[in-house]
Design a protein around this motif. Structure first.
Motif, PDB file in Angstrom:
ATOM      1  N   UNK A 101     -89.447  38.866 -45.853  1.00  0.00           N
ATOM      2  CA  UNK A 101     -91.437  37.407 -45.218  1.00  0.00           C
ATOM      3  C   UNK A 101     -91.565  36.826 -46.391  1.00  0.00           C
ATOM      4  N   UNK A 102     -91.463  37.022 -47.737  1.00  0.00           N
ATOM      5  CA  UNK A 102     -90.934  36.429 -48.046  1.00  0.00           C
ATOM      6  C   UNK A 102     -90.647  35.681 -48.806  1.00  0.00           C
ATOM      7  N   UNK A 103     -89.049  35.721 -48.949  1.00  0.00           N
ATOM      8  CA  UNK A 103     -88.191  35.174 -48.545  1.00  0.00           C
ATOM      9  C   UNK A 103     -88.355  33.631 -47.882  1.00  0.00           C
ATOM     10  N   UNK A 104     -88.944  34.290 -46.629  1.00  0.00           N
ATOM     11  CA  UNK A 104     -88.842  33.209 -45.428  1.00  0.00           C
ATOM     12  C   UNK A 104     -90.492  32.316 -45.695  1.00  0.00           C
ATOM     13  N   UNK A 105     -91.626  32.223 -47.047  1.00  0.00           N
ATOM     14  CA  UNK A 105     -92.486  32.053 -47.271  1.00  0.00           C
ATOM     15  C   UNK A 105     -93.567  32.634 -45.944  1.00  0.00           C
ATOM     16  N   UNK A 106     -93.740  33.431 -46.052  1.00  0.00           N
ATOM     17  CA  UNK A 106     -94.333  33.924 -44.356  1.00  0.00           C
ATOM     18  C   UNK A 106     -95.703  34.019 -44.448  1.00  0.00           C
ATOM     19  N   UNK A 107     -95.616  33.693 -46.048  1.00  0.00           N
ATOM     20  CA  UNK A 107     -96.692  34.048 -47.163  1.00  0.00           C
ATOM     21  C   UNK A 107     -98.496  32.965 -46.628  1.00  0.00           C
ATOM     22  N   UNK A 108     -99.733  32.834 -47.191  1.00  0.00           N
ATOM     23  CA  UNK A 108    -100.374  32.025 -47.295  1.00  0.00           C
ATOM     24  C   UNK A 108    -100.956  31.887 -46.265  1.00  0.00           C
ATOM     25  N   UNK A 109    -101.586  30.515 -46.620  1.00  0.00           N
ATOM     26  CA  UNK A 109    -102.516  29.855 -45.313  1.00  0.00           C
ATOM     27  C   UNK A 109    -102.194  29.663 -43.758  1.00  0.00           C
ATOM     28  N   UNK A 110    -102.995  29.869 -43.248  1.00  0.00           N
ATOM     29  CA  UNK A 110    -103.072  30.449 -41.772  1.00  0.00           C
ATOM     30  C   UNK A 110    -103.802  29.678 -40.835  1.00  0.00           C
ATOM     31  N   UNK A 111    -103.562  28.966 -40.091  1.00  0.00           N
ATOM     32  CA  UNK A 111    -104.308  28.306 -39.160  1.00  0.00           C
ATOM     33  C   UNK A 111    -104.101  28.483 -37.604  1.00  0.00           C
ATOM     34  N   UNK A 112    -104.710  29.533 -37.400  1.00  0.00           N
ATOM     35  CA  UNK A 112    -104.828  29.488 -35.470  1.00  0.00           C
ATOM     36  C   UNK A 112    -106.132  29.005 -34.607  1.00  0.00           C
ATOM     37  N   UNK A 113    -105.649  28.221 -33.593  1.00  0.00           N
ATOM     38  CA  UNK A 113    -106.878  27.997 -32.970  1.00  0.00           C
ATOM     39  C   UNK A 113    -106.008  28.052 -31.254  1.00  0.00           C
ATOM     40  N   UNK A 114    -107.555  28.475 -31.027  1.00  0.00           N
ATOM     41  CA  UNK A 114    -107.104  29.131 -29.411  1.00  0.00           C
ATOM     42  C   UNK A 114    -107.864  27.691 -29.209  1.00  0.00           C
ATOM     43  N   UNK A 115    -106.602  26.948 -27.737  1.00  0.00           N
ATOM     44  CA  UNK A 115    -107.642  25.941 -27.002  1.00  0.00           C
ATOM     45  C   UNK A 115    -107.154  26.814 -26.264  1.00  0.00           C
ATOM     46  N   UNK A 116    -108.028  25.263 -24.930  1.00  0.00           N
ATOM     47  CA  UNK A 116    -107.819  26.135 -23.727  1.00  0.00           C
ATOM     48  C   UNK A 116    -106.686  25.972 -22.971  1.00  0.00           C
ATOM     49  N   UNK A 117    -105.569  25.712 -22.980  1.00  0.00           N
ATOM     50  CA  UNK A 117    -103.512  26.191 -22.397  1.00  0.00           C
ATOM     51  C   UNK A 117    -103.130  26.531 -23.377  1.00  0.00           C
ATOM     52  N   UNK A 118    -103.405  26.476 -24.772  1.00  0.00           N
ATOM     53  CA  UNK A 118    -102.336  27.295 -25.602  1.00  0.00           C
ATOM     54  C   UNK A 118    -103.391  27.853 -27.125  1.00  0.00           C
ATOM     55  N   UNK A 119    -102.447  28.447 -27.846  1.00  0.00           N
ATOM     56  CA  UNK A 119    -102.591  29.211 -28.771  1.00  0.00           C
ATOM     57  C   UNK A 119    -102.101  27.999 -29.595  1.00  0.00           C
ATOM     58  N   UNK A 120    -102.349  27.584 -30.960  1.00  0.00           N
ATOM     59  CA  UNK A 120    -101.896  26.661 -31.820  1.00  0.00           C
ATOM     60  C   UNK A 120    -102.079  27.548 -33.330  1.00  0.00           C
ATOM     61  N   UNK A 121    -100.308  27.765 -33.996  1.00  0.00           N
ATOM     62  CA  UNK A 121    -100.854  28.516 -35.161  1.00  0.00           C
ATOM     63  C   UNK A 121     -99.972  27.495 -36.481  1.00  0.00           C
ATOM     64  N   UNK A 122    -100.254  27.419 -37.400  1.00  0.00           N
ATOM     65  CA  UNK A 122     -99.641  26.481 -38.053  1.00  0.00           C
ATOM     66  C   UNK A 122     -99.786  27.545 -39.379  1.00  0.00           C
ATOM     67  N   UNK A 123     -98.543  26.813 -40.439  1.00  0.00           N
ATOM     68  CA  UNK A 123     -98.773  27.577 -41.202  1.00  0.00           C
ATOM     69  C   UNK A 123     -98.067  26.724 -42.677  1.00  0.00           C
ATOM     70  N   UNK A 124     -97.934  27.004 -44.084  1.00  0.00           N
ATOM     71  CA  UNK A 124     -97.868  25.830 -44.333  1.00  0.00           C
ATOM     72  C   UNK A 124     -95.987  25.238 -44.337  1.00  0.00           C
ATOM     73  N   UNK A 125     -95.794  26.200 -43.484  1.00  0.00           N
ATOM     74  CA  UNK A 125     -94.163  25.559 -42.810  1.00  0.00           C
ATOM     75  C   UNK A 125     -93.648  24.911 -41.452  1.00  0.00           C
ATOM     76  N   UNK A 126     -94.344  25.269 -41.059  1.00  0.00           N
ATOM     77  CA  UNK A 126     -94.421  25.692 -39.790  1.00  0.00           C
ATOM     78  C   UNK A 126     -95.302  25.412 -38.472  1.00  0.00           C
ATOM     79  N   UNK A 127     -95.534  24.950 -37.696  1.00  0.00           N
ATOM     80  CA  UNK A 127     -96.124  25.034 -36.810  1.00  0.00           C
ATOM     81  C   UNK A 127     -96.021  25.866 -35.109  1.00  0.00           C
TER      82      UNK A 127
END
Length: 181
Positions: A101-127
């Protein structure tokens, strides 16, 4: 709705991975089998005593009691050793997964937003956007809330991100209502 910004740490990943392993059906089955076997073994001295009774061989009750107690103590010790070794092996496997997981850059700041129809999860490298209907299970542990989208994949919400117990309950109620309409 809800919006959480937090630092997803190795400790959070460790808690989640251990939760997945310890609650896996195969792991639970192996533990039940080991416990059943180790609880059955102390009955052997009693069975031998009953066999002696049926064959009219002399048997002493004190000897039976001592054998049964010693066998029971031995089985308890063996079960404790088994669980300790299993936990150590599991922890070692988890640490290897954390390295990946460390090699895949999975750690760090995350933003998780619970919207009306879905959940958005943002990381440094992915959304990624996850529809509520994609959530297969909602689990609560001592360390976090896990919104499973696959058997070993989930949105991990560590408990320390919640401002209060009430906020945690409201989020769980929202997700459970959206998951099972």
């Amino acid at each position: 709705m809800f919006r959480f910004t937090f630092d997803f740490t190795e400790q959070d990943a460790l808690h989640f991975t251990l939760f997945c392993i310890l609650n896996a059906p195969l792991f639970k089955w192996a533990n039940r089998v080991a416990l059943a076997v180790l609880l059955t073994i102390p009955l052997l001295p009693i069975l031998f005593f009953l066999q002696d009774l049926l064959s009219d061989a002399p048997g002493e009750f004190e000897e039976l009691l001592i054998r049964t107690v010693l066998t029971t103590v031995l089985c308890i010790v063996l079960y404790r050793i088994y669980t300790h070794l299993l936990e150590r092996t599991t922890t070692r496997d988890v640490l290897r997964r954390l390295e990946a997981m460390r090699a895949a850059h999975m750690f760090g700041i995350r933003i998780v937003i619970f919207e009306e129809m879905h959940i958005v999860e943002r990381c440094e490298h992915t959304e990624r956007t996850i529809a509520y209907r994609s959530i297969t299970d909602v689990s609560l542990s001592d360390n976090g809330i896990y919104l499973f989208t696959a058997p070993t994949e989930a949105i991990v919400l560590p408990l320390y991100i919640f401002a209060s117990e009430e906020e945690k309950r409201e989020l769980l109620a929202l997700v459970r209502a959206k998951v099972s309409p």
